[in-house]
Design a protein around this motif. Structure first.
Motif, PDB file in Angstrom:
ATOM      1  N   THR A  31     -29.891  17.988 -31.604  1.00  0.00           N
ATOM      2  CA  THR A  31     -30.465  17.026 -30.649  1.00  0.00           C
ATOM      3  C   THR A  31     -30.426  15.615 -31.225  1.00  0.00           C
ATOM      4  OG1 THR A  31     -31.957  18.762 -29.895  1.00  0.00           O
ATOM      5  CG2 THR A  31     -32.485  16.515 -29.233  1.00  0.00           C
ATOM      6  N   ALA A  32     -30.763  15.486 -32.509  1.00  0.00           N
ATOM      7  CA  ALA A  32     -30.738  14.169 -33.162  1.00  0.00           C
ATOM      8  C   ALA A  32     -29.327  13.595 -33.177  1.00  0.00           C
ATOM      9  CB  ALA A  32     -31.281  14.285 -34.585  1.00  0.00           C
ATOM     10  N   MET A  33     -28.332  14.454 -33.412  1.00  0.00           N
ATOM     11  CA  MET A  33     -26.945  13.988 -33.418  1.00  0.00           C
ATOM     12  C   MET A  33     -26.528  13.509 -32.028  1.00  0.00           C
ATOM     13  SD  MET A  33     -24.416  13.527 -35.493  1.00  0.00           S
ATOM     14  CE  MET A  33     -24.619  14.609 -36.875  1.00  0.00           C
ATOM     15  N   ALA A  34     -26.949  14.240 -30.993  1.00  0.00           N
ATOM     16  CA  ALA A  34     -26.623  13.832 -29.626  1.00  0.00           C
ATOM     17  C   ALA A  34     -27.291  12.507 -29.274  1.00  0.00           C
ATOM     18  CB  ALA A  34     -27.056  14.913 -28.641  1.00  0.00           C
ATOM     19  N   ILE A  35     -28.535  12.323 -29.707  1.00  0.00           N
ATOM     20  CA  ILE A  35     -29.240  11.057 -29.454  1.00  0.00           C
ATOM     21  C   ILE A  35     -28.505   9.902 -30.129  1.00  0.00           C
ATOM     22  CG2 ILE A  35     -31.355   9.764 -29.972  1.00  0.00           C
ATOM     23  CD1 ILE A  35     -32.883  12.426 -29.578  1.00  0.00           C
ATOM     24  N   LEU A  36     -28.084  10.106 -31.374  1.00  0.00           N
ATOM     25  CA  LEU A  36     -27.390   9.040 -32.103  1.00  0.00           C
ATOM     26  C   LEU A  36     -26.032   8.725 -31.483  1.00  0.00           C
ATOM     27  CD1 LEU A  36     -28.199   9.951 -35.807  1.00  0.00           C
ATOM     28  CD2 LEU A  36     -29.164   8.110 -34.442  1.00  0.00           C
ATOM     29  N   LYS A  37     -25.360   9.744 -30.948  1.00  0.00           N
ATOM     30  CA  LYS A  37     -24.051   9.514 -30.334  1.00  0.00           C
ATOM     31  C   LYS A  37     -24.147   8.694 -29.054  1.00  0.00           C
ATOM     32  CE  LYS A  37     -20.979  13.290 -31.721  1.00  0.00           C
ATOM     33  NZ  LYS A  37     -20.304  12.450 -32.689  1.00  0.00           N
ATOM     34  N   THR A  39     -26.817   6.643 -27.951  1.00  0.00           N
ATOM     35  CA  THR A  39     -27.719   5.497 -27.918  1.00  0.00           C
ATOM     36  C   THR A  39     -26.927   4.238 -28.249  1.00  0.00           C
ATOM     37  OG1 THR A  39     -29.531   6.901 -28.643  1.00  0.00           O
ATOM     38  CG2 THR A  39     -29.855   4.537 -28.842  1.00  0.00           C
ATOM     39  N   PRO A  40     -26.961   3.227 -27.396  1.00  0.00           N
ATOM     40  CA  PRO A  40     -26.152   2.018 -27.641  1.00  0.00           C
ATOM     41  C   PRO A  40     -26.844   1.018 -28.567  1.00  0.00           C
ATOM     42  CG  PRO A  40     -27.216   1.855 -25.519  1.00  0.00           C
ATOM     43  CD  PRO A  40     -27.612   3.194 -26.080  1.00  0.00           C
ATOM     44  N   LYS A  41     -27.056   1.403 -29.809  1.00  0.00           N
ATOM     45  CA  LYS A  41     -27.653   0.519 -30.811  1.00  0.00           C
ATOM     46  C   LYS A  41     -26.716   0.429 -32.009  1.00  0.00           C
ATOM     47  CE  LYS A  41     -31.881  -0.369 -29.250  1.00  0.00           C
ATOM     48  NZ  LYS A  41     -32.349  -1.718 -29.073  1.00  0.00           N
ATOM     49  N   ALA A  42     -26.742  -0.703 -32.694  1.00  0.00           N
ATOM     50  CA  ALA A  42     -25.854  -0.909 -33.841  1.00  0.00           C
ATOM     51  C   ALA A  42     -26.218   0.005 -35.006  1.00  0.00           C
ATOM     52  CB  ALA A  42     -25.922  -2.365 -34.292  1.00  0.00           C
ATOM     53  N   ALA A  43     -27.476   0.404 -35.104  1.00  0.00           N
ATOM     54  CA  ALA A  43     -27.917   1.236 -36.221  1.00  0.00           C
ATOM     55  C   ALA A  43     -27.473   2.682 -36.089  1.00  0.00           C
ATOM     56  CB  ALA A  43     -29.440   1.184 -36.331  1.00  0.00           C
TER      57      ALA A  43
END
Length: 111
Positions: A31-37, A39-43
């Motif tokens: 789930t965390a990997m999907a959120i990071l993929k 999310t349109p943030k530079a971090a």
């Protein structure tokens, strides 16, 4: 048992990283990997690499099961600040602070 991964001297301000870390804290790794993929943030890009590194540490160094891992802790601390000077009008100079971050991610297995 826990697996850790560190990201040192990331060239992004800690307050920008903190926003994304709050999204993935206490989530399963998939789930965390999907959120990071998505999310349109530079971090997100360096944090995605850090999460992959933490998963690899858990599998290879601690023999943990990837499917039962979750993000137990993740936090960011300010790193060294690069100080730059920008010339301005009438001979003045403005200081530019280029902030860096130290990010720590801890993965644990669900009981």
């Amino acid at each position: 048992m826990e697996a850790r991964a560190y990201l040192r001297h990331a060239r992004i301000a800690p307050r920008k990283v903190q926003i994304v870390l709050d999204l993935i804290r206490n989530k399963p790794v998939d789930t965390a990997m999907a959120i990071l993929k998505h999310t349109p943030k530079a971090a997100c890009e360096p944090l995605e690499k850090l999460l992959k590194s933490a998963i690899a540490n858990a599998e290879n160094n601690h023999n943990m099961d990837k499917n039962s891992l979750f993000v137990a802790e993740c936090f960011v601390c300010p790193g060294p600040i690069m100080k730059r000077i920008r010339p301005r009008a009438q001979g003045r100079a403005f200081h530019i602070l280029k902030r860096t971050s130290h990010v720590t991610m801890v993965l644990r297995e669900k009981e």
